[in-house]
Design an enzyme around this catalytic site. Sequence first.
Site, PDB file in Angstrom:
ATOM      1  CB  CYS A 184       7.221  -4.971   8.519  1.00  0.00           C
ATOM      2  SG  CYS A 184       8.473  -3.880   9.259  1.00  0.00           S
ATOM      3  CB  CYS A 218       1.132   6.712  11.330  1.00  0.00           C
ATOM      4  SG  CYS A 218       2.232   7.816  10.494  1.00  0.00           S
ATOM      5  CB  CYS A 250       3.062   7.668   2.875  1.00  0.00           C
ATOM      6  SG  CYS A 250       3.529   6.455   4.126  1.00  0.00           S
ATOM      7  CD  GLU A 308      -2.936  -1.194   2.306  1.00  0.00           C
ATOM      8  OE1 GLU A 308      -4.013  -1.769   2.101  1.00  0.00           O
ATOM      9  OE2 GLU A 308      -2.636  -0.677   3.393  1.00  0.00           O
ATOM     10  CB  SER A 321      10.480   6.862   8.585  1.00  0.00           C
ATOM     11  OG  SER A 321      10.123   6.480   9.891  1.00  0.00           O
ATOM     12  CB  CYS A 328       6.488  -2.012  15.844  1.00  0.00           C
ATOM     13  SG  CYS A 328       8.152  -1.489  15.378  1.00  0.00           S
ATOM     14  CG  HIS A 378       7.180   4.977  18.920  1.00  0.00           C
ATOM     15  ND1 HIS A 378       6.426   6.034  18.451  1.00  0.00           N
ATOM     16  CD2 HIS A 378       7.508   4.239  17.830  1.00  0.00           C
ATOM     17  CE1 HIS A 378       6.305   5.928  17.139  1.00  0.00           C
ATOM     18  NE2 HIS A 378       6.957   4.864  16.740  1.00  0.00           N
ATOM     19  CB  CYS A 418       3.096  -1.221  13.372  1.00  0.00           C
ATOM     20  SG  CYS A 418       3.125  -0.957  11.594  1.00  0.00           S
TER      21      CYS A 418
END
Length: 345
Positions: free
Chosen positions: A113, A338, A106, A93, A196, A117, A221, A120
């Site tokens: 991934c 996000c 973005c 996406e 990022s 995390c 975070h 997420c």
Amino acid sequence: MNNKKDIRALSKEQLREFFVKEGDKAFRGNQVYEWLWVKSAHSFDDMTNISKETRAMLEENFVINHIKVDAMQKSSDGTIKNAVKLHDGLIVESVLIPAKNRTTACVSSQVGCSLDCKFCATARLKRMRNLNPDEIYDQVVAIDKESRLYHNRPLSNIVFMGMGEPLMNYNNVLKAIDKITSDEGLGMSPKRIVVSTSGVPKMIKKMADDGVKFKLAVSLHSAIDEVRTSIMPFNATFPLTDLREALQYWFLKTKNRITYEYVVWKGINDKQKDIDALIEFCKFAPSKVNLIEYNPIDDGEFQQASNQAIESYVSQLEKNNITVTVRRSRGKDIDAACGQLANKS
């Protein structure tokens, strides 16, 4: 089809050599390269200044593994989310985020991934593969077209904040950025690109050594190891001391300030000790903190902190001369904000 090489894996020099070997002129390689990267051709038939015979020969030898926007969703706030189908049928996406005087793409760098995390949605998808440079590039081209169509302006900024950990696909991300910023590509300024990372110290140092020109953001975070490890388990492998050392190295080499992305959650990192630790962590180099609104991913384990907690962060960071902004999320109604990208479209 499977025996054909993806033509975009070839450099301009390799294309020139290919044409010479085929008994043609080297400059033909320049023409094809321009069609592939500047004009983003998805088919050899699009290459209208090349003879039909040459196009047929290219078709025989090569394939252009371009992406396809499989589904597009528009948010009430103007945000657009693309479900992008890759040549092997996998989906990633990407998101177009409009603001008053700019539009931001973005983009994703991995299918799924590499990291874990807990807050997420993408992290819940196992990493299936890295994206190739052209697949990253194509996401930018698609969003630029949408920006021109729906917002009447070209794309102005790019953030690598979509699916995946960019530094775990380092070489392909750098190749994509080279093409995006090249005059023989999209010609965008590297200063308008932010990569990022959740914090891979070795790769942050490598970026500094490689003299990259784009900006760095770190998904932080928490500046307390136990807290960070509880929400980002890979922190046990890459603890904050190693991250901080790598970021110091980055700043000494590049002189570029560091942006920290930071979500404040109720009962997790909303106490005074969390604020104190963040302020301490920020002190070694000029930095900016983006406090990001949390976007739920269904199970309720993580909840947005109170406004009072956010205000405490803001006032105390400012008191310590640390630039801070509160970033409101866009595209929540289409799961485009996000941490929400999980191929649900």
